[in-house]
Design an enzyme around this catalytic site. Sequence first.
Site, PDB file in Angstrom:
ATOM      1  N   ASP A   1       0.817  -1.211   0.000  1.00 15.02           N
ATOM      2  CA  ASP A   1       0.000   0.000   0.000  1.00 15.02           C
ATOM      3  C   ASP A   1       0.851   1.262   0.000  1.00 15.02           C
ATOM      4  OD1 ASP A   1      -2.238  -1.533  -0.056  1.00 15.02           O
ATOM      5  OD2 ASP A   1      -2.838  -1.171   2.026  1.00 15.02           O
ATOM      6  N   GLY A   2       2.025   1.219   0.638  1.00 14.89           N
ATOM      7  CA  GLY A   2       2.892   2.396   0.642  1.00 14.89           C
ATOM      8  C   GLY A   2       3.347   2.766  -0.761  1.00 14.89           C
TER       9      GLY A   2
ATOM     10  N   ARG B   1      -6.844  19.050  23.604  1.00 12.57           N
ATOM     11  CA  ARG B   1      -5.543  18.666  24.154  1.00 12.57           C
ATOM     12  C   ARG B   1      -5.396  17.170  23.974  1.00 12.57           C
ATOM     13  NH1 ARG B   1      -4.536  19.631  29.812  1.00 12.57           N
ATOM     14  NH2 ARG B   1      -2.326  19.538  29.227  1.00 12.57           N
TER      15      ARG B   1
ATOM     16  N   ASP C   1      -2.449  13.920  22.051  1.00 13.78           N
ATOM     17  CA  ASP C   1      -1.165  13.657  21.418  1.00 13.78           C
ATOM     18  C   ASP C   1      -1.183  14.074  19.951  1.00 13.78           C
ATOM     19  OD1 ASP C   1      -0.185  12.655  23.760  1.00 13.78           O
ATOM     20  OD2 ASP C   1      -0.092  10.562  23.114  1.00 13.78           O
TER      21      ASP C   1
ATOM     22  N   THR D   1      -8.628   2.615   7.368  1.00 11.24           N
ATOM     23  CA  THR D   1      -8.082   1.324   7.780  1.00 11.24           C
ATOM     24  C   THR D   1      -6.611   1.422   8.171  1.00 11.24           C
ATOM     25  OG1 THR D   1      -7.651   0.817   5.446  1.00 11.24           O
ATOM     26  CG2 THR D   1      -9.694  -0.032   6.393  1.00 11.24           C
TER      27      THR D   1
ATOM     28  N   ALA E   1      -5.791   5.824  11.555  1.00 14.03           N
ATOM     29  CA  ALA E   1      -7.052   6.197  12.205  1.00 14.03           C
ATOM     30  C   ALA E   1      -7.716   5.005  12.874  1.00 14.03           C
ATOM     31  CB  ALA E   1      -8.004   6.817  11.176  1.00 14.03           C
TER      32      ALA E   1
ATOM     33  N   ALA F   1      -5.130   9.848  21.606  1.00 13.68           N
ATOM     34  CA  ALA F   1      -4.992   9.884  23.073  1.00 13.68           C
ATOM     35  C   ALA F   1      -5.455  11.222  23.650  1.00 13.68           C
ATOM     36  CB  ALA F   1      -3.545   9.596  23.478  1.00 13.68           C
TER      37      ALA F   1
END
Length: 305
Positions: free
Chosen positions: A88-89, A190, A192, A203, A206, A227
């Site tokens: 996929d990259g 607020r 990360d 997929t 996320a 987070a």
Amino acid sequence: MSLPPDTRSAPSRWSRPLRFAHVAIVGKYHAPGARSAVDEIAQFLHGEGCDVSLEQETAANTGLQQYPALDVPAIGQACDLALVVGGDGTMLGIGRQLARYGVPLVGINQGRLGFITDIPFDSYADTLRPMLRGEFAEDARALMAATVWRDGRCVFEATALNDVVVNRGGVASMIELRVEVDGHFVANQRADGLIIASPTGSTAYALSAGGPLLHPGIGGWVMVPIAPHTLSNRPVVIPSHSEIAVEIVSGRDASANFDMQSLTSLLHGDRIVVRRSEHALRLLHPVGWSYFDTLRKKLHWNEGT
């Protein structure tokens, strides 16, 4: 008096004319076995009657000099189809570049997951043969156009197929982000970081951050906090025609990633603006392809049943 039976052989289904006469191959040339895989596929395409060219970096790094080498603009102008041999990259990298030319892409998987490079290498010949003659399903994937603004000037721009990610640096502290959608204030978050993902990218990062799976037919983006400090700060799905703006309020060493393949550092006050690109990626799949089949296989659903 009966007529003798017609002993002429029926025409082969593969006598149909080629839909794609000139095919470019883009390879994951750093992977073991890449040279032999690209050469094997090129010979197969020649045998099917196609003209074959290699993307110039693929040609240079595999040493396959017997095929014409083309840069991306030349592929966009001269080729009817691009075959991406890798993961996929590899598809993300070339897909962003070729989308503006409208060249369709087919992915042959030599990577690990393969959500958008979905044809297994060991069955590429039987799968590609009918596709070269027009038997395929087409799937359009929206791209995101992102810009970074500093003191009223655009200092960076990029296109993303999967996601735009704003996150903190290595320091163990959160960053604060002001988020707006279509000029309307959403929240100061607020966390990360924040992921803005397309259905294709739902997929990817996320998903591991707790976001939903979006069918590629949905015209939307998903904003997924990484987070978050406030537990009620949950993923939000918004229309893909929306404009999302993220401003860096506080925090150290923030950066923005685009498909995890390009990166820029951010300062306080910088604004990252994400819009729908005017271009879309054209993906081709075998007839009968299903997004749900891909999810079931790649995410190992229903194993053991």
